[in-house]
Design a protein around this motif. Structure first.
Motif, mmCIF file in Angstrom:
data_model
loop_
_atom_site.group_PDB
_atom_site.id
_atom_site.type_symbol
_atom_site.label_atom_id
_atom_site.label_comp_id
_atom_site.label_asym_id
_atom_site.label_seq_id
_atom_site.Cartn_x
_atom_site.Cartn_y
_atom_site.Cartn_z
ATOM 1 N N SER A 47 31.124 46.284 35.116
ATOM 2 C CA SER A 47 30.489 45.361 35.626
ATOM 3 C C SER A 47 28.888 45.350 35.034
ATOM 4 O O SER A 47 28.281 44.344 34.662
ATOM 5 C CB SER A 47 30.510 45.395 36.827
ATOM 6 N N GLN A 51 26.920 42.768 32.648
ATOM 7 C CA GLN A 51 25.518 42.047 33.333
ATOM 8 C C GLN A 51 24.553 42.029 32.097
ATOM 9 O O GLN A 51 23.763 41.184 32.217
ATOM 10 C CB GLN A 51 25.166 42.647 34.619
ATOM 11 N N ASN A 78 28.334 39.890 41.051
ATOM 12 C CA ASN A 78 27.389 39.765 40.057
ATOM 13 C C ASN A 78 27.898 38.993 38.735
ATOM 14 O O ASN A 78 27.058 38.828 37.866
ATOM 15 C CB ASN A 78 27.034 41.398 39.577
ATOM 16 N N LEU A 79 29.179 38.644 38.793
ATOM 17 C CA LEU A 79 29.892 38.091 37.235
ATOM 18 C C LEU A 79 30.061 36.632 37.875
ATOM 19 O O LEU A 79 30.798 36.203 36.924
ATOM 20 C CB LEU A 79 30.821 38.938 36.925
#
Length: 205
Positions: A47, A51, A78-79
């Protein structure tokens, strides 16, 4: 000279076969708890790595045979702006390549080649990043797969070439190199211990 090259080719083939057997045995012998925490750690590292690439289109696989399950990335806040694709085996006049179909939480799945799930209705896309499972790996960036060559032939054919990331258990790293001329080097390898960039001998956390 030709006979020497043939001999080397078969030697590398035997090395790959041996390493593949050892790596699959390692994966199969992990307890369910060991497997779970290792995959959870991989997801954190992956992840963070994704990012750093910014919102983009990422191809991730549907896990089989004890491969790390990365599908939790789809619900990673966050994605949220990322687009997700999944590989689909496709035979073409020029050989076998992977095509990439969009998918999400509402996708209807059917069994594809090797029993791997694929979307019932394929809406094709082009990946900026391809995340692929490794049976084993070498930190120069070379991936050991099941031996069919789908990812190597696909990466060689794609233009522009996407950023390639292998995902592997750290216990399946090999010190002896096993790559052949057709093997495509990865841009990064993610394990439960962190991210390995082949351009550096050091592992980056």
């Amino acid at each position: 000279m030709t006979s020497f090259k043939v001999g080397v080719k078969f030697m590398v083939f035997d090395i790959k076969k041996t390493f593949r057997r050892q790596a699959l045995a390692y994966r199969e012998n992990l307890s369910s708890m060991e497997h779970a925490w290792r995959v959870a750690s991989m997801l954190e590292h992956l992840s963070t790595l994704l990012q750093s690439r910014g919102p983009c289109t990422v191809a991730i696989y549907q896990p089989i045979r004890g491969e790390p399950d990365l599908l939790a990335l789809l619900s990673d806040k966050n994605l949220i702006r990322f687009t997700w694709l999944t590989p689909v085996c496709s035979e073409t006049p020029n050989g076998k390549v992977l095509k990439f179909a969009k998918f999400g939480p509402s996708t209807t799945w059917v069994a594809g080649q090797y029993g791997i799930p694929v979307p019932a209705d394929c809406n094709w896309g082009e990946p900026d990043v391809v995340v692929m499972p490794c049976v084993g790996f070498h930190r120069l960036g070379y991936r050991l797969g099941y031996g069919a060559g789908w990812y190597d032939s696909t990466l060689a054919a794609l233009n522009p070439k996407p950023w390639s990331v292998g995902v592997a258990f750290s216990g399946t790293e090999f010190d002896v190199t096993f790559h052949e001329p057709h093997d495509q080097a990865l841009d990064a390898v993610v394990t439960e211990d962190g991210v390995i960039f082949p351009s550096s001998p050091q592992q980056n956390q």
